[in-house]
Design a protein around this motif. Structure first.
Motif, PDB file in Angstrom:
ATOM      1  N   ILE A 128      19.977  16.626 -48.157  1.00  0.00           N
ATOM      2  CA  ILE A 128      21.434  16.437 -48.177  1.00  0.00           C
ATOM      3  C   ILE A 128      21.841  15.331 -47.204  1.00  0.00           C
ATOM      4  CG2 ILE A 128      23.646  17.519 -47.636  1.00  0.00           C
ATOM      5  CD1 ILE A 128      22.462  20.160 -48.637  1.00  0.00           C
ATOM      6  N   ARG A 129      21.222  15.308 -46.034  1.00  0.00           N
ATOM      7  CA  ARG A 129      21.508  14.238 -45.070  1.00  0.00           C
ATOM      8  C   ARG A 129      21.095  12.878 -45.628  1.00  0.00           C
ATOM      9  NH1 ARG A 129      19.803  18.171 -41.203  1.00  0.00           N
ATOM     10  NH2 ARG A 129      17.677  17.331 -41.282  1.00  0.00           N
ATOM     11  N   GLU A 130      19.979  12.863 -46.334  1.00  0.00           N
ATOM     12  CA  GLU A 130      19.530  11.608 -46.935  1.00  0.00           C
ATOM     13  C   GLU A 130      20.522  11.121 -47.984  1.00  0.00           C
ATOM     14  OE1 GLU A 130      15.950  10.634 -49.898  1.00  0.00           O
ATOM     15  OE2 GLU A 130      15.255  11.009 -47.840  1.00  0.00           O
ATOM     16  N   ILE A 131      21.054  12.036 -48.770  1.00  0.00           N
ATOM     17  CA  ILE A 131      22.066  11.667 -49.769  1.00  0.00           C
ATOM     18  C   ILE A 131      23.300  11.086 -49.096  1.00  0.00           C
ATOM     19  CG2 ILE A 131      23.652  12.578 -51.513  1.00  0.00           C
ATOM     20  CD1 ILE A 131      21.491  14.598 -52.262  1.00  0.00           C
ATOM     21  N   ARG A 132      23.717  11.694 -48.004  1.00  0.00           N
ATOM     22  CA  ARG A 132      24.884  11.187 -47.277  1.00  0.00           C
ATOM     23  C   ARG A 132      24.615   9.813 -46.674  1.00  0.00           C
ATOM     24  NH1 ARG A 132      26.373  16.928 -44.254  1.00  0.00           N
ATOM     25  NH2 ARG A 132      27.363  17.921 -46.064  1.00  0.00           N
ATOM     26  N   ASP A 133      23.392   9.622 -46.189  1.00  0.00           N
ATOM     27  CA  ASP A 133      23.025   8.310 -45.660  1.00  0.00           C
ATOM     28  C   ASP A 133      23.070   7.250 -46.755  1.00  0.00           C
ATOM     29  OD1 ASP A 133      22.669   9.411 -43.162  1.00  0.00           O
ATOM     30  OD2 ASP A 133      20.480   9.606 -43.358  1.00  0.00           O
ATOM     31  N   LEU A 134      22.586   7.606 -47.924  1.00  0.00           N
ATOM     32  CA  LEU A 134      22.614   6.676 -49.048  1.00  0.00           C
ATOM     33  C   LEU A 134      24.043   6.347 -49.456  1.00  0.00           C
ATOM     34  CD1 LEU A 134      19.727   8.278 -51.149  1.00  0.00           C
ATOM     35  CD2 LEU A 134      19.684   5.984 -50.149  1.00  0.00           C
ATOM     36  N   GLN A 135      24.891   7.375 -49.479  1.00  0.00           N
ATOM     37  CA  GLN A 135      26.297   7.145 -49.798  1.00  0.00           C
ATOM     38  C   GLN A 135      26.958   6.222 -48.771  1.00  0.00           C
ATOM     39  OE1 GLN A 135      27.564  11.262 -49.933  1.00  0.00           O
ATOM     40  NE2 GLN A 135      27.643  11.255 -52.170  1.00  0.00           N
ATOM     41  N   ARG A 136      26.607   6.427 -47.517  1.00  0.00           N
ATOM     42  CA  ARG A 136      27.160   5.588 -46.455  1.00  0.00           C
ATOM     43  C   ARG A 136      26.715   4.136 -46.624  1.00  0.00           C
ATOM     44  NH1 ARG A 136      24.063   6.703 -41.488  1.00  0.00           N
ATOM     45  NH2 ARG A 136      22.694   5.296 -42.681  1.00  0.00           N
ATOM     46  N   ASP A 137      25.428   3.944 -46.952  1.00  0.00           N
ATOM     47  CA  ASP A 137      24.914   2.586 -47.123  1.00  0.00           C
ATOM     48  C   ASP A 137      25.592   1.878 -48.298  1.00  0.00           C
ATOM     49  OD1 ASP A 137      23.230   3.094 -45.011  1.00  0.00           O
ATOM     50  OD2 ASP A 137      21.466   3.498 -46.269  1.00  0.00           O
ATOM     51  N   VAL A 138      25.797   2.606 -49.377  1.00  0.00           N
ATOM     52  CA  VAL A 138      26.476   2.017 -50.538  1.00  0.00           C
ATOM     53  C   VAL A 138      27.903   1.621 -50.167  1.00  0.00           C
ATOM     54  CG1 VAL A 138      27.402   2.497 -52.842  1.00  0.00           C
ATOM     55  CG2 VAL A 138      25.069   3.174 -52.263  1.00  0.00           C
ATOM     56  N   LYS A 139      28.575   2.495 -49.435  1.00  0.00           N
ATOM     57  CA  LYS A 139      29.955   2.212 -49.039  1.00  0.00           C
ATOM     58  C   LYS A 139      30.027   0.982 -48.140  1.00  0.00           C
ATOM     59  CE  LYS A 139      34.077   4.444 -47.127  1.00  0.00           C
ATOM     60  NZ  LYS A 139      34.446   3.291 -46.265  1.00  0.00           N
ATOM     61  N   ILE A 140      29.079   0.876 -47.213  1.00  0.00           N
ATOM     62  CA  ILE A 140      29.067  -0.279 -46.315  1.00  0.00           C
ATOM     63  C   ILE A 140      28.897  -1.579 -47.098  1.00  0.00           C
ATOM     64  CG2 ILE A 140      27.740  -1.432 -44.502  1.00  0.00           C
ATOM     65  CD1 ILE A 140      27.179   1.322 -43.308  1.00  0.00           C
ATOM     66  N   LEU A 141      27.966  -1.580 -48.048  1.00  0.00           N
ATOM     67  CA  LEU A 141      27.717  -2.781 -48.850  1.00  0.00           C
ATOM     68  C   LEU A 141      28.939  -3.165 -49.678  1.00  0.00           C
ATOM     69  CD1 LEU A 141      24.066  -2.073 -50.079  1.00  0.00           C
ATOM     70  CD2 LEU A 141      24.784  -3.739 -48.369  1.00  0.00           C
ATOM     71  N   LEU A 142      29.592  -2.152 -50.251  1.00  0.00           N
ATOM     72  CA  LEU A 142      30.768  -2.437 -51.071  1.00  0.00           C
ATOM     73  C   LEU A 142      31.950  -2.895 -50.214  1.00  0.00           C
ATOM     74  CD1 LEU A 142      30.617   0.491 -53.655  1.00  0.00           C
ATOM     75  CD2 LEU A 142      30.090  -1.921 -54.047  1.00  0.00           C
ATOM     76  N   ASP A 143      32.103  -2.281 -49.035  1.00  0.00           N
ATOM     77  CA  ASP A 143      33.210  -2.673 -48.159  1.00  0.00           C
ATOM     78  C   ASP A 143      33.055  -4.117 -47.678  1.00  0.00           C
ATOM     79  OD1 ASP A 143      34.342  -0.199 -48.456  1.00  0.00           O
ATOM     80  OD2 ASP A 143      33.611   0.588 -46.541  1.00  0.00           O
ATOM     81  N   GLN A 144      31.812  -4.541 -47.494  1.00  0.00           N
ATOM     82  CA  GLN A 144      31.570  -5.910 -47.039  1.00  0.00           C
ATOM     83  C   GLN A 144      31.988  -6.946 -48.079  1.00  0.00           C
ATOM     84  OE1 GLN A 144      27.404  -5.917 -46.076  1.00  0.00           O
ATOM     85  NE2 GLN A 144      27.711  -4.993 -44.033  1.00  0.00           N
ATOM     86  N   GLN A 145      31.977  -6.533 -49.349  1.00  0.00           N
ATOM     87  CA  GLN A 145      32.302  -7.473 -50.423  1.00  0.00           C
ATOM     88  C   GLN A 145      33.779  -7.460 -50.797  1.00  0.00           C
ATOM     89  OE1 GLN A 145      29.904  -9.580 -51.405  1.00  0.00           O
ATOM     90  NE2 GLN A 145      28.648  -8.504 -49.864  1.00  0.00           N
ATOM     91  N   GLY A 146      34.476  -6.426 -50.378  1.00  0.00           N
ATOM     92  CA  GLY A 146      35.896  -6.369 -50.692  1.00  0.00           C
ATOM     93  C   GLY A 146      36.153  -5.677 -52.016  1.00  0.00           C
ATOM     94  N   PRO A 147      37.431  -5.413 -52.311  1.00  0.00           N
ATOM     95  CA  PRO A 147      37.797  -4.649 -53.517  1.00  0.00           C
ATOM     96  C   PRO A 147      37.576  -5.405 -54.825  1.00  0.00           C
ATOM     97  CG  PRO A 147      39.757  -5.457 -52.413  1.00  0.00           C
ATOM     98  CD  PRO A 147      38.607  -5.776 -51.498  1.00  0.00           C
ATOM     99  N   ASN A 148      37.437  -6.727 -54.765  1.00  0.00           N
ATOM    100  CA  ASN A 148      37.309  -7.524 -55.985  1.00  0.00           C
ATOM    101  C   ASN A 148      35.862  -7.858 -56.333  1.00  0.00           C
ATOM    102  OD1 ASN A 148      40.147  -7.659 -56.274  1.00  0.00           O
ATOM    103  ND2 ASN A 148      40.242  -9.363 -54.805  1.00  0.00           N
ATOM    104  N   PHE A 149      34.934  -7.155 -55.705  1.00  0.00           N
ATOM    105  CA  PHE A 149      33.519  -7.447 -55.964  1.00  0.00           C
ATOM    106  C   PHE A 149      33.133  -7.088 -57.391  1.00  0.00           C
ATOM    107  CE2 PHE A 149      29.150  -5.736 -56.110  1.00  0.00           C
ATOM    108  CZ  PHE A 149      28.461  -6.907 -55.860  1.00  0.00           C
ATOM    109  N   ARG A 150      32.351  -7.971 -58.021  1.00  0.00           N
ATOM    110  CA  ARG A 150      31.832  -7.745 -59.365  1.00  0.00           C
ATOM    111  C   ARG A 150      30.308  -7.851 -59.318  1.00  0.00           C
ATOM    112  NH1 ARG A 150      36.098  -6.224 -59.487  1.00  0.00           N
ATOM    113  NH2 ARG A 150      37.834  -6.646 -60.931  1.00  0.00           N
ATOM    114  N   ALA A 151      29.645  -7.011 -60.066  1.00  0.00           N
ATOM    115  CA  ALA A 151      28.184  -6.974 -60.040  1.00  0.00           C
ATOM    116  C   ALA A 151      27.564  -8.313 -60.404  1.00  0.00           C
ATOM    117  CB  ALA A 151      27.686  -5.888 -60.995  1.00  0.00           C
ATOM    118  N   SER A 152      28.212  -9.050 -61.283  1.00  0.00           N
ATOM    119  CA  SER A 152      27.659 -10.335 -61.725  1.00  0.00           C
ATOM    120  C   SER A 152      27.728 -11.406 -60.647  1.00  0.00           C
ATOM    121  CB  SER A 152      28.407 -10.818 -62.975  1.00  0.00           C
ATOM    122  OG  SER A 152      29.799 -10.945 -62.691  1.00  0.00           O
TER     123      SER A 152
END
Length: 212
Positions: free
Chosen positions: A34-58
């Motif tokens: 469960i802690r590992e899942i939370r860590d993964l969620q945190r890492d995803v959030k950090i990466l997305l926050d760094q790109q801003g709300p208009n980030f596109r996968a492409s």
């Protein structure tokens, strides 16, 4: 490495399937996953926050791939947790149906009263508290169901009997039982030709052996 803990949990689940008793709940391992899942969620959030709300996968394939891998790891961990708990829930339900762990159901009491299912002693050595609660709640539900169908043995085998009467040997003293054809004293090493429905529960509990 991500996923290693979940793999250990699945290995424990596989081992559980071959055991006669339900082993202790893997509290530390589950909490670590469960802690590992939370860590993964945190890492995803950090990466997305760094790109801003208009980030596109492409826009950044490398970043998109990294986020995808993290999400796949989270999903795999969650599926492993669900599989582990589903298996243990099935084993708990099977224990309730078999009645093997209860000592309050008297062998000589052919009513096998519904109250016994809701008054089971605590046999949950190493079980999670939620599992004990589920076990007793499921037992109460089964007792209520049996109360509505007193003429039907809901705990009997789902396989249709090939013969109405069978030869059996008593493996250990089980007192007396009342059958449709009278009272039978079940003493060790004695043999009887009885109706299968009268002794099916005792066969499941290991008191009687069906002879081929």
């Amino acid at each position: 490495m991500y996923g290693d803990l979940a793999a250990k949990l699945i290995q424990d689940s596989k081992r559980t399937q071959s055991l006669d008793v339900l082993p202790s709940y893997q509290t530390d391992l589950v909490n670590s996953i469960i802690r590992e899942i939370r860590d993964l969620q945190r890492d995803v959030k950090i990466l997305l926050d760094q790109q801003g709300p208009n980030f596109r996968a492409s826009q950044d394939r490398r970043l998109s791939c990294a986020i995808f891998v993290l999400q796949i790891c989270m999903r795999r961990n969650k599926r492993c947790l669900l599989a582990y708990h589903a298996l243990r829930a099935q084993r708990l339900e099977a224990l309730v149906w078999s009645g093997l762990e209860t000592t309050s159901i008297g062998i000589e009491d052919d009513t096998e009263d519904e109250v016994a299912l809701s008054e089971r002693p605590s046999v949950a050595s190493g079980w999670h508290p939620d599992e004990e609660e589920y076990f007793r709640g499921y037992g109460d539900a089964l007792a209520e169901l049996k109360g509505e169908w007193t003429d039907v043995d809901l705990t009997g085998s789902m396989e249709p009997p090939r013969d109405l009467f069978i030869d059996v040997r008593v493996l250990k003293d089980a007192g007396e039982i009342q059958t449709e054809y009278g009272l039978i004293a079940l003493t060790k090493n004695s043999q009887f030709y009885v109706r299968q429905g009268d002794v099916e529960r005792l066969i499941q509990q290991g008191y009687i052996q069906k002879l081929r």
